[in-house]
Design a protein around this motif. Sequence first.
Motif, PDB file in Angstrom:
ATOM      1  N   CYS A  39     -26.383  54.792 -81.042  1.00 64.49           N
ATOM      2  CA  CYS A  39     -26.495  54.158 -82.354  1.00 64.49           C
ATOM      3  C   CYS A  39     -25.971  55.148 -83.387  1.00 64.49           C
ATOM      4  CB  CYS A  39     -27.953  53.799 -82.645  1.00 64.49           C
ATOM      5  SG  CYS A  39     -28.212  53.244 -84.350  1.00 64.49           S
ATOM      6  N   CYS A  42     -29.102  56.115 -85.995  1.00 64.94           N
ATOM      7  CA  CYS A  42     -30.281  56.890 -85.596  1.00 64.94           C
ATOM      8  C   CYS A  42     -30.031  57.722 -84.338  1.00 64.94           C
ATOM      9  CB  CYS A  42     -31.500  55.978 -85.414  1.00 64.94           C
ATOM     10  SG  CYS A  42     -31.432  54.956 -83.934  1.00 64.94           S
ATOM     11  N   ILE A  44     -29.988  56.865 -81.198  1.00 66.11           N
ATOM     12  CA  ILE A  44     -30.611  56.407 -79.960  1.00 66.11           C
ATOM     13  C   ILE A  44     -29.517  55.892 -79.019  1.00 66.11           C
ATOM     14  CG2 ILE A  44     -30.970  53.970 -80.562  1.00 66.11           C
ATOM     15  CD1 ILE A  44     -33.674  54.038 -79.399  1.00 66.11           C
ATOM     16  N   CYS A  98     -28.226  50.166 -82.983  1.00 65.69           N
ATOM     17  CA  CYS A  98     -29.366  49.544 -82.329  1.00 65.69           C
ATOM     18  C   CYS A  98     -29.819  48.374 -83.204  1.00 65.69           C
ATOM     19  CB  CYS A  98     -30.479  50.557 -82.080  1.00 65.69           C
ATOM     20  SG  CYS A  98     -31.342  51.095 -83.559  1.00 65.69           S
ATOM     21  N   CYS A 101     -31.405  49.372 -86.635  1.00 68.29           N
ATOM     22  CA  CYS A 101     -30.490  49.913 -87.644  1.00 68.29           C
ATOM     23  C   CYS A 101     -29.565  48.827 -88.185  1.00 68.29           C
ATOM     24  CB  CYS A 101     -29.699  51.094 -87.091  1.00 68.29           C
ATOM     25  SG  CYS A 101     -30.733  52.550 -86.844  1.00 68.29           S
TER      26      CYS A 101
END
Length: 136
Positions: A39, A42, A44, A98, A101
């Motif tokens: 992502c 963030c 992830i 993600c 987000c």
Amino acid sequence: MPNATDWELAQAFEKAASQDESLKGLTYPDGHITEDWLCIDCGINTAPGVHDGKTVLREFALGAESVTDHIGQDTEMYMVRDAIWKGAGMQPFGGCLCVLCLEKRLGRKLKPKDFDWTHSFNDLPGTERLLSRRGR
Ligand SMILES: [Zn+2]
């Protein structure tokens, strides 16, 4: 390169291929492969069981006919309609977001009609929150 265009990605790929022995001779596949699944907001990993683009290219170069990926409840691979992606300030193939987000950028929760139902990504298993937004 979150906001890189296909052209910029292709340039970057060619540069990487010229510096990396194992990628020599490979050409960039028209931007239709995702460089990684992180992502961009963030960080992830939205698809921990899925190879990134470079790994896939390397495996194909080594003669693999397909690369087996694990897609399950920890995976957020999905495709939303162009207008939704654009509305979040994203370029086509401009990276991954993600679900949370993407919703943060849109300022609202995703709805089933936001997804591009012509795309096979939306038939894949995924996280609980992804399935709940998709409605299936
Ligand atoms: Zn995120």
